[in-house]
Structures are given as C-alpha cells and as structure tokens.
Design a protein around this motif. Structure first.
Motif, mmCIF file in Angstrom:
data_model
loop_
_atom_site.group_PDB
_atom_site.id
_atom_site.type_symbol
_atom_site.label_atom_id
_atom_site.label_comp_id
_atom_site.label_asym_id
_atom_site.label_seq_id
_atom_site.Cartn_x
_atom_site.Cartn_y
_atom_site.Cartn_z
ATOM 1 N N MET A 1 0.836 -1.204 0.000
ATOM 2 C CA MET A 1 0.000 0.000 0.000
ATOM 3 C C MET A 1 0.868 1.249 0.000
ATOM 4 O O MET A 1 1.823 1.369 0.747
ATOM 5 N N ARG A 2 0.524 2.208 -0.863
ATOM 6 C CA ARG A 2 1.302 3.430 -0.962
ATOM 7 C C ARG A 2 0.977 4.347 0.210
ATOM 8 O O ARG A 2 -0.138 4.372 0.714
ATOM 9 N N ASN A 3 1.979 5.085 0.650
ATOM 10 C CA ASN A 3 1.747 6.008 1.759
ATOM 11 C C ASN A 3 1.597 7.431 1.241
ATOM 12 O O ASN A 3 1.767 7.701 0.064
ATOM 13 N N GLY A 4 1.314 8.337 2.162
ATOM 14 C CA GLY A 4 1.221 9.750 1.790
ATOM 15 C C GLY A 4 -0.183 10.106 1.376
ATOM 16 O O GLY A 4 -1.009 9.234 1.107
ATOM 17 N N PRO A 5 -0.464 11.414 1.332
ATOM 18 C CA PRO A 5 -1.814 11.864 0.970
ATOM 19 C C PRO A 5 -2.157 11.460 -0.461
ATOM 20 O O PRO A 5 -1.267 11.324 -1.298
ATOM 21 N N VAL A 6 -3.424 11.244 -0.695
ATOM 22 C CA VAL A 6 -3.862 10.885 -2.036
ATOM 23 C C VAL A 6 -4.063 12.174 -2.833
ATOM 24 O O VAL A 6 -4.821 13.041 -2.416
ATOM 25 N N PRO A 7 -3.372 12.325 -3.978
ATOM 26 C CA PRO A 7 -3.534 13.551 -4.771
ATOM 27 C C PRO A 7 -4.996 13.720 -5.192
ATOM 28 O O PRO A 7 -5.678 12.738 -5.480
ATOM 29 N N ASP A 8 -5.457 14.975 -5.215
ATOM 30 C CA ASP A 8 -6.854 15.215 -5.575
ATOM 31 C C ASP A 8 -7.177 14.681 -6.968
ATOM 32 O O ASP A 8 -8.289 14.210 -7.217
ATOM 33 N N ILE A 9 -6.198 14.707 -7.867
ATOM 34 C CA ILE A 9 -6.457 14.230 -9.232
ATOM 35 C C ILE A 9 -6.800 12.739 -9.211
ATOM 36 O O ILE A 9 -7.614 12.263 -10.000
ATOM 37 N N VAL A 10 -6.197 12.002 -8.252
ATOM 38 C CA VAL A 10 -6.521 10.577 -8.114
ATOM 39 C C VAL A 10 -7.919 10.422 -7.517
ATOM 40 O O VAL A 10 -8.739 9.635 -8.002
ATOM 41 N N VAL A 11 -8.193 11.249 -6.487
ATOM 42 C CA VAL A 11 -9.516 11.205 -5.852
ATOM 43 C C VAL A 11 -10.608 11.438 -6.894
ATOM 44 O O VAL A 11 -11.635 10.777 -6.905
ATOM 45 N N ARG A 12 -10.339 12.357 -7.833
ATOM 46 C CA ARG A 12 -11.345 12.679 -8.856
ATOM 47 C C ARG A 12 -11.610 11.507 -9.781
ATOM 48 O O ARG A 12 -12.675 11.398 -10.389
ATOM 49 N N ARG A 13 -10.608 10.614 -9.905
ATOM 50 C CA ARG A 13 -10.796 9.464 -10.807
ATOM 51 C C ARG A 13 -11.530 8.315 -10.130
ATOM 52 O O ARG A 13 -12.118 7.456 -10.792
ATOM 53 N N LEU A 14 -11.512 8.272 -8.786
ATOM 54 C CA LEU A 14 -12.103 7.132 -8.082
ATOM 55 C C LEU A 14 -13.577 6.906 -8.447
ATOM 56 O O LEU A 14 -13.986 5.767 -8.666
ATOM 57 N N PRO A 15 -14.399 7.986 -8.532
ATOM 58 C CA PRO A 15 -15.801 7.741 -8.896
ATOM 59 C C PRO A 15 -15.952 7.112 -10.274
ATOM 60 O O PRO A 15 -16.891 6.356 -10.518
ATOM 61 N N LEU A 16 -15.003 7.393 -11.168
ATOM 62 C CA LEU A 16 -15.084 6.819 -12.512
ATOM 63 C C LEU A 16 -14.747 5.337 -12.466
ATOM 64 O O LEU A 16 -15.338 4.530 -13.170
ATOM 65 N N TYR A 17 -13.778 4.998 -11.608
ATOM 66 C CA TYR A 17 -13.472 3.581 -11.418
ATOM 67 C C TYR A 17 -14.689 2.869 -10.828
ATOM 68 O O TYR A 17 -15.084 1.796 -11.279
ATOM 69 N N LEU A 18 -15.300 3.504 -9.825
ATOM 70 C CA LEU A 18 -16.461 2.894 -9.171
ATOM 71 C C LEU A 18 -17.594 2.684 -10.168
ATOM 72 O O LEU A 18 -18.183 1.607 -10.250
ATOM 73 N N ARG A 19 -17.872 3.733 -10.957
ATOM 74 C CA ARG A 19 -18.945 3.650 -11.956
ATOM 75 C C ARG A 19 -18.684 2.511 -12.930
ATOM 76 O O ARG A 19 -19.571 1.706 -13.235
ATOM 77 N N THR A 20 -17.423 2.424 -13.380
ATOM 78 C CA THR A 20 -17.066 1.393 -14.355
ATOM 79 C C THR A 20 -17.166 0.008 -13.745
ATOM 80 O O THR A 20 -17.680 -0.928 -14.377
ATOM 81 N N LEU A 21 -16.709 -0.128 -12.497
ATOM 82 C CA LEU A 21 -16.774 -1.436 -11.823
ATOM 83 C C LEU A 21 -18.224 -1.882 -11.658
ATOM 84 O O LEU A 21 -18.550 -3.054 -11.843
ATOM 85 N N ARG A 22 -19.111 -0.924 -11.338
ATOM 86 C CA ARG A 22 -20.534 -1.275 -11.189
ATOM 87 C C ARG A 22 -21.111 -1.741 -12.523
ATOM 88 O O ARG A 22 -21.881 -2.693 -12.589
ATOM 89 N N GLN A 23 -20.687 -1.067 -13.608
ATOM 90 C CA GLN A 23 -21.149 -1.483 -14.941
ATOM 91 C C GLN A 23 -20.675 -2.902 -15.242
ATOM 92 O O GLN A 23 -21.443 -3.757 -15.699
ATOM 93 N N LEU A 24 -19.395 -3.163 -14.945
ATOM 94 C CA LEU A 24 -18.831 -4.487 -15.213
ATOM 95 C C LEU A 24 -19.537 -5.532 -14.350
ATOM 96 O O LEU A 24 -19.818 -6.643 -14.804
ATOM 97 N N GLN A 25 -19.847 -5.163 -13.089
ATOM 98 C CA GLN A 25 -20.531 -6.103 -12.200
ATOM 99 C C GLN A 25 -21.905 -6.456 -12.776
ATOM 100 O O GLN A 25 -22.284 -7.626 -12.827
ATOM 101 N N ARG A 26 -22.629 -5.443 -13.252
ATOM 102 C CA ARG A 26 -23.937 -5.699 -13.868
ATOM 103 C C ARG A 26 -23.788 -6.593 -15.095
ATOM 104 O O ARG A 26 -24.658 -7.384 -15.427
ATOM 105 N N ALA A 27 -22.629 -6.461 -15.760
ATOM 106 C CA ALA A 27 -22.382 -7.280 -16.952
ATOM 107 C C ALA A 27 -21.899 -8.687 -16.587
ATOM 108 O O ALA A 27 -21.599 -9.491 -17.461
ATOM 109 N N GLY A 28 -21.794 -8.956 -15.269
ATOM 110 C CA GLY A 28 -21.459 -10.299 -14.841
ATOM 111 C C GLY A 28 -20.001 -10.548 -14.478
ATOM 112 O O GLY A 28 -19.631 -11.678 -14.128
ATOM 113 N N TYR A 29 -19.175 -9.503 -14.539
ATOM 114 C CA TYR A 29 -17.763 -9.683 -14.180
ATOM 115 C C TYR A 29 -17.606 -9.926 -12.678
ATOM 116 O O TYR A 29 -18.212 -9.228 -11.873
#
Lengths: 237, 237
Positions: A1-29
């Motif tokens: 696990m990486r240490n240090g504060p999470v850059p805001d640019i990474v935080v901004r991408r997390l919802p996109l990862y979540l959205r995509t993972l939910r789509q993949l889950q609905r698709a059966g992944y």
C-alpha cells in the motif's frame, strides 16, 4: 500500500473507477484486470494500478481485481456507503432541472432542502421537498446536518450563498454558477461549467482561413497543435 | 514568449481568465496585475504569469496586463471571435434544459441542430430549432459544418451518438452522459458529470463514527487527510 496523501487528481478518478466497476458487475464480471479497466476508461493500465495502489491490498499486478470487493472498498473510501443529504440553492430553470435530476439518489445523494430567492418559487414542492426562502439556508442546513451544497444561482449571488452554506456546516460545494468561490481550506468546491468546457475545446478547433489574422501567438499554437495531436486530447478525466 | 505545446490544463484555465477579465472590464478596469487576477481566481499570481507567458507579449511582470487587449488575445487564441454552431443530441429533461440554457449564445455558442430519438420529441421547436430524428445526425452536422456536439442521451446510447457526430465532422464533444467516450485523437471531449464531482468530494467528508468500520485503507486516508488539509482542496480549476 502506498503512503502519503492521495492527490486530488486521483480522488477525482475514483468515482469513474467505481462507476465502471458497477457497470462491469452488472455485466457479470467477478474479477477484472487493470488492462480491462483501462480499455473501458480509455486510460493506461499503469495509471489504474498506480491509482489503486493507494488502497493497498488491491494493487497487485497479474491478478484480476475482485470486482465486488473493490466496489465495496471504493464506496467506503469515498464515503458512499450512506445516503448524503444535499442542499440545493437556486430554483430557476437550472435549479429545477437539478432538483428533478434522477441520478442523484441512486448514486448516494438526496436533495433534502431547496432554497430560492424569488417569491414565485418559494413554497413550491419538488420531490416532496418544499422550496424555502434563502434567508433560511444557514438554519436549515445546520438543523439537518447537511454537509453538501449545490449552488445554482446567478454568479453575482453565488459567493454570499456559499458563505451561508459554509456557516451552516456545508463542507462540499458543487458550484454551477460561473464564478470562482472563495471558501475556507476545509471546504471542497467542484465547478460544473459547460461554457468554460466548450471554450477550452474551441482552442483545438482551427479550421478558419482567417485564423492567421489573429496573429503570431495563435498561429504558432495552431502549428504546435498540428504537430502534436496528443496535446489535443484532454486527460481522460 | 514560451515555446512548445500548451498543456491542456493551461488551455482549460484560459476561459476562466477570459471570464474574469470580462468581469473586470465591466467593472471599469483598464489594466490588471497578475496579483489582482490571482486574488479573484483564487490561484497564485505566479501561475497566472506562467500560463499567460505562453502568449508572449502579455507575460511581462511588473506591468499590469492591458485588459481589453488581453481579452482580444484570449478570444483569438480560443477561437471565440466567432459564433460556433453546436449540435445537441438528446431532448429529454436534461437536453431540454440545455436547449433553453441562456448562457451559450452570449459566450460564443449557438445550438443550431437538435436531435432526439423518441417520437414525442421529434418535431418540437426549441429557440426556433426543430428537433430532428437521431438518424439525421451525420447528414445535418455535415451540411451545417458543425464542429461541436453536446451529448445528453442515456449512457448506453452515448458512444453511438458520438460516432455519428464525429462521422459528420464534429471535433469537440461536451458529454453529459456518465460514460467514457472512445473517439479518435483529433476529437476533444469534456465531461459534465455532477455525480462524479459529488462523489469525489465525499472522499473529504468524514464525520461518521462508523467510519473505522470501513477498514484500514479508509482509516489511514482519514488520518492522512486530517494531517494535510492542503490536500483537501481541489486545484482551483
């Protein structure tokens, strides 16, 4: 696990990862590789592994990410394992569209307080919420313990509204007004600004014979842009 | 004047500089210092000088920027010295709100073509523009020479719409659909995504006793965030 504060640019991408993972889950992944995620998101697998490495146990290469567990982890990290109450200020055309937008509640947000300035709007009901006068913002926000505000008022009124929201306890503001809000460091602001988004894309549109007339500066931009198409693409997000 | 391609992150800030300069001009300013601009925009004067240094003649420290001339320069660089025709695809609640949004035309954009899928919307008129069937996208966009498209359709339909727009000649897409569009490198895409914006702010909202239950990963984030408030702020833009 990486240490240090999470850059805001990474935080901004997390919802996109979540959205995509939910789509993949609905698709059966059940599991998904960083390469598969990268393909869907139009970014590099390296970036996804780097971003998710902040979460420790999910950063391993070679193994697919367990979809359900990663969704739960991201929901926890983003504090989306609850429904957030939201205050909406502004009930003109834009505010009304926001009040009736159907995607908030399925995604963790419920507009529980709406405020307007004009008498014609006060007292109206949107999704069971009565529109209150803007003078009530601070009191109602505090009473409901609301931490998130959406500003949909004219730009000249936005700063005052932001200050009332913050005074009531709001610490996250989604700002639809085309103006920069000045808030304390503990308050996060995101802008929704279609005009600036459009105006930052026309920079890359250059199909006019008259362009040269705009002078050296622009001409050299046009040349540069021609030579490096990669610069023409915004970051994936 | 600085050489080399202009980073997209700088390009994204130019409309905000332009907007601020226009406000200052209306307020009677003839010249403005990078410090004054910085204060209004909530960024550093150094960043403004760095960004504007791409434009050569306006990058000088010590002297105030001539407001009117810098506005003209930015309008030229951003290709806003003309009115751009825009195609809007999608005429549901969101599409209708966009079609009637009053800020496009004063800022350089005119929706001259609207497309919908559902028969109930086709044939309706918005600001003098007749809503056409989506099957007409490519033909109409090509005939009107439209380079900019706004997508306001459900996510599952967005990619197909984007491909029709690009086939017709669109090179800039404002995407309101919560999905990643895959387009050729010469096409610029900006997302308007209030859900992701909200979800990336709740990361910083952590006032629940139950948080610890979400495990080590999140707990350590919370700690990190507490220790470095500066990380809690998104970049000004």
């Amino acid at each position: 696990m990486r240490n240090g504060p999470v850059p805001d640019i990474v935080v901004r991408r997390l919802p996109l990862y979540l959205r995509t993972l939910r789509q993949l889950q609905r698709a059966g992944y059940r599991t998904v590789s960083s390469e598969e995620l990268a393909q869907v998101l139009g970014v590099t697998a390296a970036q996804i592994r780097r971003d998710l490495s902040y979460f420790g146990r999910f950063g391993k290469q070679g193994y697919g990410y367990p979809v359900a567990a990663l969704i739960r982890e991201l929901e926890g990290v983003l504090h989306l394992d609850r429904l957030w109450n939201v205050a909406l200020v502004g009930y003109g055309k834009l505010g009304q569209a926001i009040a009736h937008y159907g995607e908030f509640e399925p995604n963790g947000f419920r507009i529980t307080a709406i405020f307007a300035k004009s008498p014609e709007h006060i007292g109206q009901i949107a999704n069971g919420v009565v529109v209150l006068p803007a003078t009530e913002i601070e009191r109602v926000v505090r009473e409901q313990g609301i931490r998130i505000g959406i500003i949909a008022v004219p730009p000249e009124a936005a700063q005052e509204v932001a200050e009332k929201l913050v005074a009531g306890g709001v610490r996250a503001i989604l700002n639809y007004a085309p103006t920069v809000l000045h808030v304390p460091p503990e308050v996060t602001v995101r802008e929704i600004d279609p005009i600036s988004a459009l105006q930052s894309m026309t920079f890359y549109l250059d199909d006019r014979p008259s362009v040269a007339g705009n002078g050296q500066g622009e001409q050299s931009f046009a040349d540069v842009m021609e030579r490096s198409p990669v610069e023409k693409r915004p970051a994936a997000h």
